[in-house]
Design a protein around this motif. Structure first.
Motif, PDB file in Angstrom:
ATOM      1  N   ALA A 199      39.411  39.192  46.112  1.00 44.69           N
ATOM      2  CA  ALA A 199      40.299  40.003  45.588  1.00 44.69           C
ATOM      3  C   ALA A 199      41.083  39.380  44.499  1.00 44.69           C
ATOM      4  N   ARG A 200      41.454  38.053  44.787  1.00 47.91           N
ATOM      5  CA  ARG A 200      42.423  37.306  43.915  1.00 47.91           C
ATOM      6  C   ARG A 200      41.624  37.209  42.510  1.00 47.91           C
ATOM      7  N   GLU A 201      40.336  36.834  42.595  1.00 50.00           N
ATOM      8  CA  GLU A 201      39.591  36.604  41.367  1.00 50.00           C
ATOM      9  C   GLU A 201      39.417  37.960  40.610  1.00 50.00           C
ATOM     10  N   ASP A 202      39.146  39.048  41.335  1.00 52.24           N
ATOM     11  CA  ASP A 202      39.172  40.426  40.723  1.00 52.24           C
ATOM     12  C   ASP A 202      40.323  40.676  39.954  1.00 52.24           C
ATOM     13  N   PHE A 203      41.518  40.440  40.751  1.00 51.88           N
ATOM     14  CA  PHE A 203      42.690  40.892  39.922  1.00 51.88           C
ATOM     15  C   PHE A 203      42.788  39.973  38.687  1.00 51.88           C
ATOM     16  N   GLU A 204      42.688  38.647  38.736  1.00 50.22           N
ATOM     17  CA  GLU A 204      42.839  37.808  37.625  1.00 50.22           C
ATOM     18  C   GLU A 204      41.859  38.251  36.437  1.00 50.22           C
ATOM     19  N   ARG A 205      40.665  38.603  36.721  1.00 47.41           N
ATOM     20  CA  ARG A 205      39.658  38.921  35.861  1.00 47.41           C
ATOM     21  C   ARG A 205      39.916  40.401  35.224  1.00 47.41           C
ATOM     22  N   TRP A 206      40.422  41.576  36.069  1.00 41.34           N
ATOM     23  CA  TRP A 206      40.336  42.979  35.488  1.00 41.34           C
ATOM     24  C   TRP A 206      41.862  43.364  35.613  1.00 41.34           C
TER      25      TRP A 206
END
Length: 174
Positions: A33-40
């Protein structure tokens, strides 16, 4: 610009091997979830975080909901009822916030959730916890799995909304 689409997800990287399988899977879901928020999500222009394209919930709402639901679910996991402050926070999830406030709340909640999950006693994974005002009984392990599922569901909604916003914003720029 988003990274390439096929990066390896946290659960496939082999990290957190020192953590028991159930909490490790939950932590991997939070990492994703953290990475998805960082990415998108966070690369969006700040003014778009509270936009609701086609009536979709805003990505700012999704960030606040993930943050606050993690706190609520972990409170139940720890065997406690919700506080009045947590009930007030639930009621305010749809209230807009600045991009900085939403990001800080989201990131702080994930960091604290990581610590709280790792502090849960493993010998209690099959013990009953009580959820909600109705005090519905559920094993701790099931509550943790729901925490991961719930976080991922809302992270996915945030990513989809962010992609819609990016497409609409790009079309407006053309």
């Amino acid at each position: 610009m988003p990274q390439k689409e096929n990066s390896v997800e946290p659960w496939l990287r082999g990290g957190r091997q020192q953590v028991h399988a159930v909490p490790r899977a939950v932590l991997h879901a939070l990492d994703l979830a953290r990475e998805d928020f960082e990415r998108w999500v966070w690369p969006l222009p700040p003014g778009l975080l509270e936009e609701q394209p086609y009536g979709l919930p805003s990505v700012g709402f999704q960030a606040r909901h993930i943050a606050r639901s993690l706190d609520r679910l972990l409170t139940y996991a720890e065997g406690s009822p919700l506080s009045p402050q947590q009930r007030d926070a639930l009621a305010g999830e749809h209230s807009p916030a600045t991009a900085i406030e939403s990001r800080e709340e989201f990131e702080t909640s994930l960091r604290l959730a990581d610590q709280r999950i790792q502090a849960l006693p493993l010998e209690q994974l099959e013990q009953t916890r009580y959820v909600g005002a109705a005090r519905l009984p559920v094993p701790l392990a099931a509550l943790l799995v729901h925490l991961a599922d719930h976080t991922q569901r809302h992270a996915g909604q945030a990513v989809t909304t962010a992609k819609v916003l990016r497409a609409l914003h790009t079309a407006e720029q053309s």
